[in-house]
Design a protein around this motif. Sequence first.
Motif, PDB file in Angstrom:
ATOM      1  N   ASP A 150     -52.791  84.569   4.535  1.00 24.21           N
ATOM      2  CA  ASP A 150     -52.747  84.086   6.034  1.00 24.21           C
ATOM      3  C   ASP A 150     -53.335  84.396   7.112  1.00 24.21           C
ATOM      4  O   ASP A 150     -52.932  83.136   8.478  1.00 24.21           O
TER       5      ASP A 150
ATOM      6  N   TYR B 123     -33.119  88.027   2.999  1.00 19.39           N
ATOM      7  CA  TYR B 123     -34.220  86.976   3.317  1.00 19.39           C
ATOM      8  C   TYR B 123     -32.745  85.800   2.833  1.00 19.39           C
ATOM      9  O   TYR B 123     -32.415  85.125   3.306  1.00 19.39           O
TER      10      TYR B 123
ATOM     11  N   LYS C  28     -43.088  78.652   5.875  1.00 25.25           N
ATOM     12  CA  LYS C  28     -43.843  79.300   5.029  1.00 25.25           C
ATOM     13  C   LYS C  28     -44.365  80.367   5.480  1.00 25.25           C
ATOM     14  O   LYS C  28     -43.863  82.296   5.014  1.00 25.25           O
ATOM     15  N   HIS C  29     -45.662  80.712   6.627  1.00 22.95           N
ATOM     16  CA  HIS C  29     -46.379  81.636   6.905  1.00 22.95           C
ATOM     17  C   HIS C  29     -45.912  82.501   8.067  1.00 22.95           C
ATOM     18  O   HIS C  29     -46.102  83.672   8.234  1.00 22.95           O
ATOM     19  N   ASP C  30     -44.442  81.547   7.812  1.00 25.36           N
ATOM     20  CA  ASP C  30     -43.396  82.419   9.505  1.00 25.36           C
ATOM     21  C   ASP C  30     -42.423  83.799   8.813  1.00 25.36           C
ATOM     22  O   ASP C  30     -42.134  84.676   9.126  1.00 25.36           O
ATOM     23  N   GLU C  31     -42.058  83.287   7.610  1.00 22.66           N
ATOM     24  CA  GLU C  31     -41.311  84.343   7.029  1.00 22.66           C
ATOM     25  C   GLU C  31     -42.209  85.975   5.917  1.00 22.66           C
ATOM     26  O   GLU C  31     -43.230  85.046   5.332  1.00 22.66           O
TER      27      GLU C  31
ATOM     28  N   ARG D  23     -32.714  88.013   9.156  1.00 23.62           N
ATOM     29  CA  ARG D  23     -34.752  87.535   9.475  1.00 23.62           C
ATOM     30  C   ARG D  23     -34.935  88.915   9.588  1.00 23.62           C
ATOM     31  O   ARG D  23     -35.685  89.860   8.881  1.00 23.62           O
TER      32      ARG D  23
ATOM     33  N   LYS E 240     -47.283  92.197   9.136  1.00 23.80           N
ATOM     34  CA  LYS E 240     -47.668  91.589   7.834  1.00 23.80           C
ATOM     35  C   LYS E 240     -49.295  92.824   7.532  1.00 23.80           C
ATOM     36  O   LYS E 240     -49.514  93.321   6.393  1.00 23.80           O
TER      37      LYS E 240
ATOM     38  N   ILE F 159     -49.174  82.890  13.262  1.00 21.93           N
ATOM     39  CA  ILE F 159     -48.059  82.362  13.554  1.00 21.93           C
ATOM     40  C   ILE F 159     -47.371  82.945  15.342  1.00 21.93           C
ATOM     41  O   ILE F 159     -46.682  82.715  15.777  1.00 21.93           O
TER      42      ILE F 159
ATOM     43  N   ASN G  45     -45.515  88.698  13.606  1.00 24.34           N
ATOM     44  CA  ASN G  45     -45.437  88.358  12.164  1.00 24.34           C
ATOM     45  C   ASN G  45     -46.702  88.924  12.238  1.00 24.34           C
ATOM     46  O   ASN G  45     -47.434  89.522  10.538  1.00 24.34           O
TER      47      ASN G  45
END
Lengths: 10, 212
Positions: B50, B162, A6-9, B5, B64, B56, B60
């Motif tokens: 997160d 996605y 989940k946190h990867d996306e 992705r 973010k 990750i 990532n």
Amino acid sequence: PKIHDKHDEL
Amino acid sequence: MNVFRLVGDLSHLLAIIILLLKIWKTRSCAGVSGKSQILFSLVFITRYLDLFTNFISVYNSVMKIIYLVTSLGTVYLMYFKFKATYDSNHDTFRIEFLVVPVGGLSFLVNHDFTPLEILWTFSIYLESVAILPQLFMISKTGEAETITSHYLFALGSYRALYIVNWVYRYYTEGFFDLIAIVAGCVQTILYCDFFYLYITKVLKGKQLKLPA
């Protein structure tokens, strides 16, 4: 589901 | 990580950059919904908490942070630096009609009843409808600048890619997240009407004008 996935996306 | 992705992420980034550049170069945010931009910032803030709990990869974390900074930057440009050009008369969608039901739903339908998980779910649901004020604004004025339509196309492509990514991940990794998939499909469906206009008008060199 694994929490990792989940946190990867963005 | 798969190619769908990656291209989806880059398309998302491209959308944000197109919008920032449009505002910066023209010194104007006319035709852009500030409410949609506030909602997207809220999406990133609630989802990327997160950053503090799950590492990750460098990719990532960096992406973010870029999404967070650029979306907050867009809100800053709209509501402070170029506030005089902000078309608030046409940006009349009531965002509480989105935020309140989405907040309620994220309490009711989630994977785990913990604060971070509920906020993550909230961000997924909210993202799926965050573009509505922008689409509403276009339907009100009946037109969109070509650059704004490029922005929307890149943003819609991101979510469509996605979906392909989730199909691919399901077959290759057995991974799927129902909340993300359902919300992602809703989000993509909202763009379908726009995609049609974009392909039939903007790609043929015409401005995006809605039929009267």
